[in-house]
Write a protein that holds these residues in place. Sequence first.
Motif, PDB file in Angstrom:
ATOM      1  N   GLY A   1       1.503  -1.217   3.816  1.00  0.00           N
ATOM      2  CA  GLY A   1       0.138  -1.498   4.268  1.00  0.00           C
ATOM      3  C   GLY A   1      -0.407  -0.420   5.180  1.00  0.00           C
ATOM      4  N   VAL A   2       0.445   0.122   6.044  1.00  0.00           N
ATOM      5  CA  VAL A   2       0.035   1.217   6.939  1.00  0.00           C
ATOM      6  C   VAL A   2      -0.411   2.420   6.110  1.00  0.00           C
ATOM      7  CG1 VAL A   2       0.938   2.927   8.591  1.00  0.00           C
ATOM      8  CG2 VAL A   2       1.443   0.492   8.906  1.00  0.00           C
ATOM      9  N   MET A   3       0.371   2.750   5.077  1.00  0.00           N
ATOM     10  CA  MET A   3       0.023   3.886   4.209  1.00  0.00           C
ATOM     11  C   MET A   3      -1.296   3.636   3.480  1.00  0.00           C
ATOM     12  SD  MET A   3       2.102   6.505   4.230  1.00  0.00           S
ATOM     13  CE  MET A   3       1.820   7.284   2.640  1.00  0.00           C
ATOM     14  N   ARG A   4      -1.450   2.422   2.941  1.00  0.00           N
ATOM     15  CA  ARG A   4      -2.649   2.114   2.159  1.00  0.00           C
ATOM     16  C   ARG A   4      -3.898   2.041   3.032  1.00  0.00           C
ATOM     17  NH1 ARG A   4      -1.035   1.295  -2.867  1.00  0.00           N
ATOM     18  NH2 ARG A   4       1.164   0.826  -3.131  1.00  0.00           N
ATOM     19  N   LYS A   5      -3.723   1.674   4.295  1.00  0.00           N
ATOM     20  CA  LYS A   5      -4.874   1.641   5.214  1.00  0.00           C
ATOM     21  C   LYS A   5      -5.307   3.061   5.578  1.00  0.00           C
ATOM     22  CE  LYS A   5      -6.476  -0.490   9.454  1.00  0.00           C
ATOM     23  NZ  LYS A   5      -6.147  -1.343  10.594  1.00  0.00           N
TER      24      LYS A   5
ATOM     25  N   TYR B   1      -4.552   5.967   3.759  1.00  0.00           N
ATOM     26  CA  TYR B   1      -4.834   6.813   2.594  1.00  0.00           C
ATOM     27  C   TYR B   1      -5.320   5.959   1.428  1.00  0.00           C
ATOM     28  CZ  TYR B   1      -1.808   9.936   5.283  1.00  0.00           C
ATOM     29  OH  TYR B   1      -1.248  10.695   6.273  1.00  0.00           O
ATOM     30  N   ASP B   2      -6.096   6.548   0.561  1.00  0.00           N
ATOM     31  CA  ASP B   2      -6.575   5.851  -0.631  1.00  0.00           C
ATOM     32  C   ASP B   2      -5.467   5.880  -1.683  1.00  0.00           C
ATOM     33  OD1 ASP B   2      -7.938   4.730  -2.730  1.00  0.00           O
ATOM     34  OD2 ASP B   2      -9.297   6.410  -3.022  1.00  0.00           O
ATOM     35  N   LEU B   3      -4.701   4.802  -1.760  1.00  0.00           N
ATOM     36  CA  LEU B   3      -3.564   4.745  -2.675  1.00  0.00           C
ATOM     37  C   LEU B   3      -3.660   3.558  -3.637  1.00  0.00           C
ATOM     38  CD1 LEU B   3      -0.778   5.703  -0.122  1.00  0.00           C
ATOM     39  CD2 LEU B   3      -1.801   7.148  -1.882  1.00  0.00           C
ATOM     40  N   VAL B   4      -4.877   3.132  -3.940  1.00  0.00           N
ATOM     41  CA  VAL B   4      -5.059   2.028  -4.873  1.00  0.00           C
ATOM     42  C   VAL B   4      -4.500   2.423  -6.235  1.00  0.00           C
ATOM     43  CG1 VAL B   4      -6.736   0.562  -6.055  1.00  0.00           C
ATOM     44  CG2 VAL B   4      -7.085   1.171  -3.664  1.00  0.00           C
ATOM     45  N   GLY B   5      -3.680   1.558  -6.795  1.00  0.00           N
ATOM     46  CA  GLY B   5      -3.117   1.795  -8.114  1.00  0.00           C
ATOM     47  C   GLY B   5      -1.860   2.641  -8.120  1.00  0.00           C
ATOM     48  N   VAL B   6      -1.347   2.990  -6.935  1.00  0.00           N
ATOM     49  CA  VAL B   6      -0.198   3.886  -6.832  1.00  0.00           C
ATOM     50  C   VAL B   6       0.956   3.175  -6.120  1.00  0.00           C
ATOM     51  CG1 VAL B   6       0.597   6.063  -5.844  1.00  0.00           C
ATOM     52  CG2 VAL B   6      -1.722   5.882  -6.733  1.00  0.00           C
ATOM     53  N   PRO B   7       2.149   3.184  -6.723  1.00  0.00           N
ATOM     54  CA  PRO B   7       3.301   2.605  -6.028  1.00  0.00           C
ATOM     55  C   PRO B   7       3.805   3.547  -4.939  1.00  0.00           C
ATOM     56  CG  PRO B   7       3.991   3.487  -8.138  1.00  0.00           C
ATOM     57  CD  PRO B   7       2.490   3.651  -8.069  1.00  0.00           C
ATOM     58  N   ILE B   8       4.416   2.960  -3.926  1.00  0.00           N
ATOM     59  CA  ILE B   8       5.052   3.737  -2.863  1.00  0.00           C
ATOM     60  C   ILE B   8       6.479   3.224  -2.745  1.00  0.00           C
ATOM     61  CG2 ILE B   8       5.011   4.418  -0.431  1.00  0.00           C
ATOM     62  CD1 ILE B   8       2.062   3.479  -0.369  1.00  0.00           C
ATOM     63  N   ASN B   9       7.435   4.129  -2.817  1.00  0.00           N
ATOM     64  CA  ASN B   9       8.843   3.764  -2.662  1.00  0.00           C
ATOM     65  C   ASN B   9       9.326   4.204  -1.290  1.00  0.00           C
ATOM     66  OD1 ASN B   9       9.016   2.756  -5.308  1.00  0.00           O
ATOM     67  ND2 ASN B   9       9.501   4.780  -6.101  1.00  0.00           N
ATOM     68  N   PHE B  10      10.161   3.362  -0.685  1.00  0.00           N
ATOM     69  CA  PHE B  10      10.733   3.676   0.617  1.00  0.00           C
ATOM     70  C   PHE B  10      12.251   3.701   0.517  1.00  0.00           C
ATOM     71  CE2 PHE B  10       6.673   1.685   1.621  1.00  0.00           C
ATOM     72  CZ  PHE B  10       6.138   2.582   2.531  1.00  0.00           C
ATOM     73  N   ILE B  11      12.823   4.687   1.166  1.00  0.00           N
ATOM     74  CA  ILE B  11      14.270   4.769   1.343  1.00  0.00           C
ATOM     75  C   ILE B  11      14.490   4.826   2.847  1.00  0.00           C
ATOM     76  CG2 ILE B  11      16.345   6.153   0.945  1.00  0.00           C
ATOM     77  CD1 ILE B  11      14.803   7.374  -1.502  1.00  0.00           C
ATOM     78  N   VAL B  12      15.361   3.975   3.363  1.00  0.00           N
ATOM     79  CA  VAL B  12      15.614   3.977   4.811  1.00  0.00           C
ATOM     80  C   VAL B  12      17.031   4.468   5.038  1.00  0.00           C
ATOM     81  CG1 VAL B  12      15.569   2.661   6.946  1.00  0.00           C
ATOM     82  CG2 VAL B  12      14.055   2.016   5.056  1.00  0.00           C
ATOM     83  N   ARG B  13      17.143   5.478   5.885  1.00  0.00           N
ATOM     84  CA  ARG B  13      18.446   6.073   6.189  1.00  0.00           C
ATOM     85  C   ARG B  13      18.659   6.091   7.690  1.00  0.00           C
ATOM     86  NH1 ARG B  13      17.970  10.898   1.942  1.00  0.00           N
ATOM     87  NH2 ARG B  13      18.577   9.711   0.103  1.00  0.00           N
ATOM     88  N   LYS B  14      19.905   6.110   8.054  1.00  0.00           N
ATOM     89  CA  LYS B  14      20.289   6.231   9.460  1.00  0.00           C
ATOM     90  C   LYS B  14      20.009   7.660   9.901  1.00  0.00           C
ATOM     91  CE  LYS B  14      23.033   4.674  12.964  1.00  0.00           C
ATOM     92  NZ  LYS B  14      22.494   3.681  13.864  1.00  0.00           N
ATOM     93  N   ARG B  15      19.444   7.775  11.089  1.00  0.00           N
ATOM     94  CA  ARG B  15      19.190   9.115  11.633  1.00  0.00           C
ATOM     95  C   ARG B  15      20.511   9.798  11.914  1.00  0.00           C
ATOM     96  NH1 ARG B  15      16.567  10.418  17.467  1.00  0.00           N
ATOM     97  NH2 ARG B  15      18.531   9.560  18.113  1.00  0.00           N
ATOM     98  N   ALA B  16      20.640  11.036  11.497  1.00  0.00           N
ATOM     99  CA  ALA B  16      21.855  11.803  11.752  1.00  0.00           C
ATOM    100  C   ALA B  16      21.981  12.068  13.239  1.00  0.00           C
ATOM    101  CB  ALA B  16      21.823  13.113  10.983  1.00  0.00           C
ATOM    102  N   SER B  17      23.177  11.897  13.755  1.00  0.00           N
ATOM    103  CA  SER B  17      23.406  12.093  15.195  1.00  0.00           C
ATOM    104  C   SER B  17      23.519  13.536  15.547  1.00  0.00           C
ATOM    105  CB  SER B  17      24.682  11.383  15.627  1.00  0.00           C
ATOM    106  OG  SER B  17      24.575  10.018  15.335  1.00  0.00           O
TER     107      SER B  17
END
Length: 135
Positions: A113-117, A119-135
């Motif tokens: 929702g933050v991305m879509r608010k 940027y204009d991303l109507v009709g476009v999927p957004i994929n997220f990958i969450v990783r641990k920050r490297a120490s």
Amino acid sequence: DEHIQRELDFNLIPYEHLLKKVLTYNISCKTGKNVGKLLSVVKKVGDRYTQTFSNDELTALFKQSLVRRQLFHQGNPLIVYRVKQVRTAPITLVLYANEPDWFGPSQLAYFDGVMRKQYDLVGVPINFIVRKRAS
């Protein structure tokens, strides 16, 4: 037919949250209604689908969103240290975070929702990958 349209509208109510992310056009091959608009719409969606973003801007956007509305997992704050776009078509973002396991579907939907608010991303999927920050 008006009855068919009302029935369709009623049956789509449970999917309204998904339909907000999709462009829809009523077209008619018989009358030609909106047929001429399709190619320009397809081009716009294609441009959005292959869009690239500044990693620094994405990082700032996500950090600011967590300042406005902090997210928690069992009382512990979710922290995003950095965001990096790793792919287009579809847009794929890696979130470097404190605890990747804490980022479930509702948290990722918030960032969607933050991305879509922003940027204009109507009709476009957004994929997220969450990783641990490297120490």
